[in-house]
Design an enzyme around this catalytic site. Sequence first.
Site, short mmCIF file in Angstrom:
data_model
loop_
_atom_site.label_atom_id
_atom_site.label_comp_id
_atom_site.label_asym_id
_atom_site.label_seq_id
_atom_site.Cartn_x
_atom_site.Cartn_y
_atom_site.Cartn_z
N ASP A 223 0.82 -1.21 0.00
CA ASP A 223 0.00 0.00 0.00
C ASP A 223 0.86 1.26 0.00
OD1 ASP A 223 -2.38 1.39 -0.02
OD2 ASP A 223 -2.74 1.21 2.14
N HIS B 99 2.55 3.51 -9.00
CA HIS B 99 2.34 2.09 -9.30
C HIS B 99 3.54 1.52 -10.05
CE1 HIS B 99 -1.60 2.42 -7.68
NE2 HIS B 99 -2.12 3.13 -8.67
N LEU C 255 10.73 -20.47 -4.26
CA LEU C 255 9.62 -19.72 -3.69
C LEU C 255 8.36 -19.79 -4.58
CD1 LEU C 255 9.84 -16.24 -2.10
CD2 LEU C 255 8.37 -16.48 -4.08
#
Length: 239
Positions: free
Chosen positions: A19, A36, A130
Amino acid sequence: MASAPEKSKIPRHVALIMDGNGRWARSRKMLRAMGHREGVESVREIVRVGSEVGVEFLTLYAFSVENWQRPAAEVATLMRFLESFLKNEVPELHRNNVRLHAIGRLNDLPKRVQAQLHKSIEATKENTGLTLILALSYGGRVEIVEAVRSLIREVQEGRLDAAQIDENAFSHHLYTRYYPDPDLLIRTSGEMRLSNFLLWQLSYTEIYVTKTLWPDFRRAEFLAALADYAGRQRRFGKV
Ligand code: IPE
Ligand code: IPE
Ligand code: MG
């Protein structure tokens, strides 16, 4: 440079609410889109560091069901960044042995994004390091409602005895059925709320909130969160 805690203290599953992109841009008098864009760089770095230190599952909250209510131009920008990330990132995911997964109402995404998403998931499915789980058009409440519907269907079709529905059975009807619950939740930008993220799965997760905005959340900030987690004592209601 700070180093990572010892392996036994690394969380297996880290969930992250990314955020603060808009505020990062505004503080520089830039358009939200620039925030962004810079946020994508943080994603890259956090995936790399997560792989390096031995995190097994990394779930990134990239777009919520509520985020569809943002202005159409911002939604379009986010979808464009998402599509190009999915397309361009595959070589880097391979380099880090990362397998891509996604959770959420994926059918709500634009068709082009869906196609690219499935392509990148397919391309990385043999990787064994991962697992990067992107939460896209994700909502915790709708996930729970969909699980309830799916359980009811199984009962109605005679494949499940209602008396057998317990927490474990319920968990197996969530999007996250393949993953352990998160050990650590990180939220950037200082907001003290869950914003409809993993409502069921976070019940015993350790929470770490930092004021750092997502585009500024890089290696050092991630290692600081991991160091904080390494010092926690998890009790799960016991003594
Ligand atoms: C996070 O940054 C990205 C998404 C939610 C898609 P925001 O866009 O929420 O940035 P702020 O919170 O307005 O600063
Ligand atoms: C949460 O951030 C969703 C994502 C990070 C994708 P928001 O910016 O949408 O959440 P609120 O509105 O501050 O609760
Ligand atoms: Mg926000």
